[in-house]
Each structure stands twice: as C-alpha cells, then as structure tokens.
Design an enzyme around this catalytic site. Structure first.
Site: not given
Lengths: 322, 184
Positions: A59-60, A87, A109, A137
């Site tokens: 969603r975000t 990596k 995020r 958030h």
C-alpha cells in the site's frame, strides 16, 4: 507565516501544529488532481525519486509511487531483496551510490528506528520517512488526520482511541503526535503487554477494556495485530485477542454515538476487526487509502524546491513581480 | 531592496465597474454566438472578476455562460527557484472543455508566464475550439509572446513596480493601485 517543512519529513513529532495543518490544507487541492481525466500535473517534472524499501510494503509503496507519478516525477523502486543490499551493502553506501546518479529525493522504509534520520543527515537529497522500525510513519499519521478531518470537520476536541499493538506500532506513534498537536483527545486500548511503558506521560488515556474505549471515543483507529509478534508471547492467542479486544459489530451497536473506524491496513479480519465492521458504513478504510495519495503528493510538493539560496537569487531577479 | 513604498491610485471603483462593462460586451462580441462560452478565472482575483463578468453578460446580453476556476501553481515554471507556494486554490472546470469557447480571465497581465501555465493546464482538461484572454489591467513587460484579446485598461508600470488589483470580495474595496518603490 508557517515555518517551511525543511529538507526532510522524518516524523510528526518535530513538526508544529501549523506545519501539520499546512500539509493537510495542501492535500485538499491534490485530491481533485486524482479525480481528473488526466491525473497528472507537471510540478515535479525532471525530479528523480528513489523509493528505497528495506521492508515489504504494498500500500505505502504504491501510494507513494502514484503520488510521484501524478506530479510527473521519475521514479525508481529499490527493494532490499534482489539488490546489493542483500549482499551486505550498508544503508549509507546504497544511498550515496544512488545520490551519485543525481537523484532528488529518497522515500525510505526501514526496519530500524531512526534509519530515515540517519540517512537524512548524510545525504543532500530530501528524505521522506515511509516507516522506520517502531518509530514513526508520518504520512500514515497525516492521512489519518486528513480522514478524520474529512469525516468530522475538524480534529480539535475529537476523541480518538488507537487500539491494538501500540508497543510495536510506528503508526500509533505518528498518530499520537499528530492528534495531540492538533488538539484531539487521545487514548489507547490494548493488552498491557502491547502498551509502551510511560505512554500516559504523553497525555494519553489508557483503556484496558475495548468496551470502555468504544463508549468514550468518536474515532477508533484499529491497528493491525502484527502476527509476527505472536511468537514472542505478547498475547495468548489470536482467538483470545479477538474475544477480548476485537472491534465487533455487537460492540459497536452498544456505542452511544456513531463511530468512525480507521484501519491502516493490511487488515487481519477476525483478529483485531470484524469483517462486518471493516465493510460496514462506519469504516473509512478506503477513504484513508484515497487520502494517502493526496497527502503524499502534498508532502512531495512542499519538500521540493525552495532551496534558500535559489529563492534569494530568484527574488532579486523578480522584485516587483506578479 | 529597502525603501518606502509609494502607492498611487490608477482606477477607482466606478472606473473598474466601467472596465468590467466593456470587457463583458467585448467578450460577447469576441465569442460570437456564445452559447458554449466558458469563463475561466485564474486564482485568486481572476475568479472574482470572472464571476462579475459572467453576471454582467447574463444580465445585459442574456447569454448563458459557464464558470471555471484555475489555480496554475502546479504548472508554474519557477517552483524550483521560489519554492512551493503553500496555498493552492481550487481548480474547478466544466466536465468537458472540448469544442468550447474558453475565455481566460485574470486581473493583471505582466510577464505572460501565468497565462502560459494556464494554457498548459487547460490543454490537460480538453481541447477547446478557441481560447481567448481577457484581463482587467495590461501593464506591459511581457517575457513571452502572449497578448490579451480583451483589455480593460492599459497602464504603464516599470519592471520593479507592482500593480495591485483590490476587489471588494477579497480585499474589502475596489481599486487598482500602482505601488512604486521610492529610491532608497
């Protein structure tokens, strides 16, 4: 005159009430852009934005991507899986490499609280926090505020109860900061094991029983019970949680007033929320999703441009302008 | 860039009313059989002017006009330099502009950059049969090859002067004033 937002949006805690209102007011005209036949304005033409997602998100990430594209920015999505992050490259190296490709903004995020700030202090580009660990958030907090304002006219004086796993929730934290700054009364409700210690010091009321919360509130913001927390023994069982804390039709029917039900998604139907409530007339869950795009457009718009040295130069060239 | 500001009146309320009368009848002539006329005011004072002109056209000329409002902020070419404008006004246009006769209404025509942005924005909403431009004040100083079809009043103002249009609905009174920076 409201203080500009500055280079980054890292959380709602550092913002003033005026700055939060500025973002919400700016989101209003952007709602209309998404209703147009051509859902695009040229505002961020030529800007490059990297969506750097170290945690999964549907969603975000999609919401940010729509917001960016509707403002005509060029976007690149980097997911941790399948990139050099897997990596072992560090966050700063990843970002510096991206910046060397001349990007303008990073939407990040990350699973670690403070990752957005860490990055913002080390790169030139604007940084937008799309969720960092259990910290904040901010765009979710903003879209929740916008939705409450849409439904109830204003936030000031409204009683909002955030229900569920407050301890691990960055959504809860951004909501609490935003709501308190805009003058709402804020409460939380959930099992004691999922409430952060000392939360009442923020000026937040605690309800131990969901029935009390429903009786008190104008708005319930029902958080997702993060199922991955189950193994850590925070709650006895999902069924037990639903029985004690579930927001059910039966419980809402006993509410003294009509409640507005928010949920940041993704929902666990039958755990924190009853399907009949989620799909019922009081649910504004899809309205939240629509508002998410508008709020993110507003943030992108407000953060871009406006570098002080350019502003000075432009002012000299435009004295007496229109 | 300090120094006192000198204000002098260019138009008073009756002169503005007469200018709006002239603009209204010029728009009717310009549009011909204006059954498909749309007046699009540019935020902020262009919207009020378009409302007044529309009312005048309906009263005097018995012609129906539709109204629209346009905020061109998101189409500006200088957002990078000046930073975002915090307050974005409403954009509201008829369902379709295809085949319509659109007249853009603004208070002051100066560099022409606002009108350039408005033309771009209108193109994203449809393909009008024709687009015209009506302004209350043309103060000269164009930076683009854009001219008005209908002008209420032409004034001479230097590049560093400001022309303020004040309207009852927004400012509490009707006036057009020249604001000149006195030499420091």
């Amino acid at each position: 005159m409201t203080e500009p937002l500055g280079k980054d949006l890292l959380g709602l805690e550092p913002l003033s009430a005026e700055q939060i209102r500025l973002i919400l007011d700016t989101a209003e005209p952007f709602k209309e852009v998404s209703e147009r036949a051509i859902k695009k304005v040229p505002t961020l033409r030529g800007k490059t934005i990297v969506n750097l997602f170290f945690e999964s998100s549907t969603r975000t990430r999609i919401s940010f991507e729509f917001a960016e594209k509707r403002l005509s920015a060029d976007t690149v999505n980097v997911a941790a899986v399948g990139s050099s992050v897997s990596k072992g490259e560090t966050l700063v190296d990843t970002a510096r490499n991206l910046e060397a490709m001349r990007i303008d903004m990073v939407v990040i995020r990350h699973g670690a609280s403070g990752a957005a700030r860490f990055l913002a202090e080390r790169i030139q580009s604007n940084v937008i926090n799309a969720g960092d660990g259990t910290h904040e958030h901010p765009t979710q907090g903003l879209l929740d505020l916008l939705t409450i304002r849409d439904k109830l006219g204003h936030v000031r004086g409204r009683k909002v109860c955030i229900c569920g796993d407050i301890l691990h929730s960055r959504v809860a934290r951004s909501n609490i900061w935003g709501l308190l700054k805009l003058g709402a009364e804020v409460a939380v409700c959930g099992p004691y094991s999922l409430l952060p210690r000392g939360i009442e010091d923020l000026g937040v009321t605690i309800f131990r029983r969901i029935e009390e919360a429903i009786e008190w509130a104008d708005v319930l913001n029902v958080l997702r019970l993060q199922l991955e927390r189950m193994n850590a023994g925070f709650i006895p069982s999902l069924r037990e949680y639903y029985r004690v804390f579930g927001v059910t039709q039966e419980r809402l029917e006993r509410a003294p007033r009509e409640l507005v039900i928010l949920h940041p998604g993704p929902m666990n139907r039958g755990v924190e929320i009853d399907s009949r409530v989620a799909d019922g007339p009081h649910s504004v869950i899809l309205h939240q999703v629509t508002n998410g795009v508008a709020v993110r457009m507003a943030v992108l718009y407000l953060l871009t441009g406006g570098r002080p040295e350019q502003a000075e130069a432009a002012k000299r060239g435009r004295e007496g302008g229109e | 860039m300090t120094g006192a500001l000198e204000r002098s009146a260019l138009l008073d309320a009756p002169a503005i009313a007469r200018a709006i009368d002239r603009i209204s009848s010029d728009i009717v002539t310009f549009a011909g059989a204006a059954g498909r006329l749309v007046l699009v005011g540019i935020q902020r004072r262009g919207v009020e002017l378009a409302d007044r002109i529309g009312a005048r056209i309906r009263d005097r000329h018995a012609v129906e006009v539709e109204h629209g409002a346009l905020d061109i902020t998101l189409y500006r070419d200088d957002l990078n330099e000046i930073g975002p404008r915090p307050v974005i006004g409403e954009t509201r246009l008829p369902r379709t502009l295809d085949g319509r006769m659109v007249v853009i209404v603004d208070d002051v025509l100066f560099t022409g950059r606002t009108i350039r942005a408005a033309l771009d924005q209108i193109a994203d909403f449809g393909r009008p049969a024709r687009i015209g431009l009506a302004v209350l004040i043309d103060r000269g100083g164009r930076e683009l090859p854009i001219q008005a079809d209908i002008v209420g009043e032409r004034v001479t103002a230097g590049p560093h002067d400001r022309v303020d249009v004040l309207l009852e609905e927004v400012d509490g009174r009707d006036a057009v004033e020249l604001v000149r920076r006195a030499p420091a």
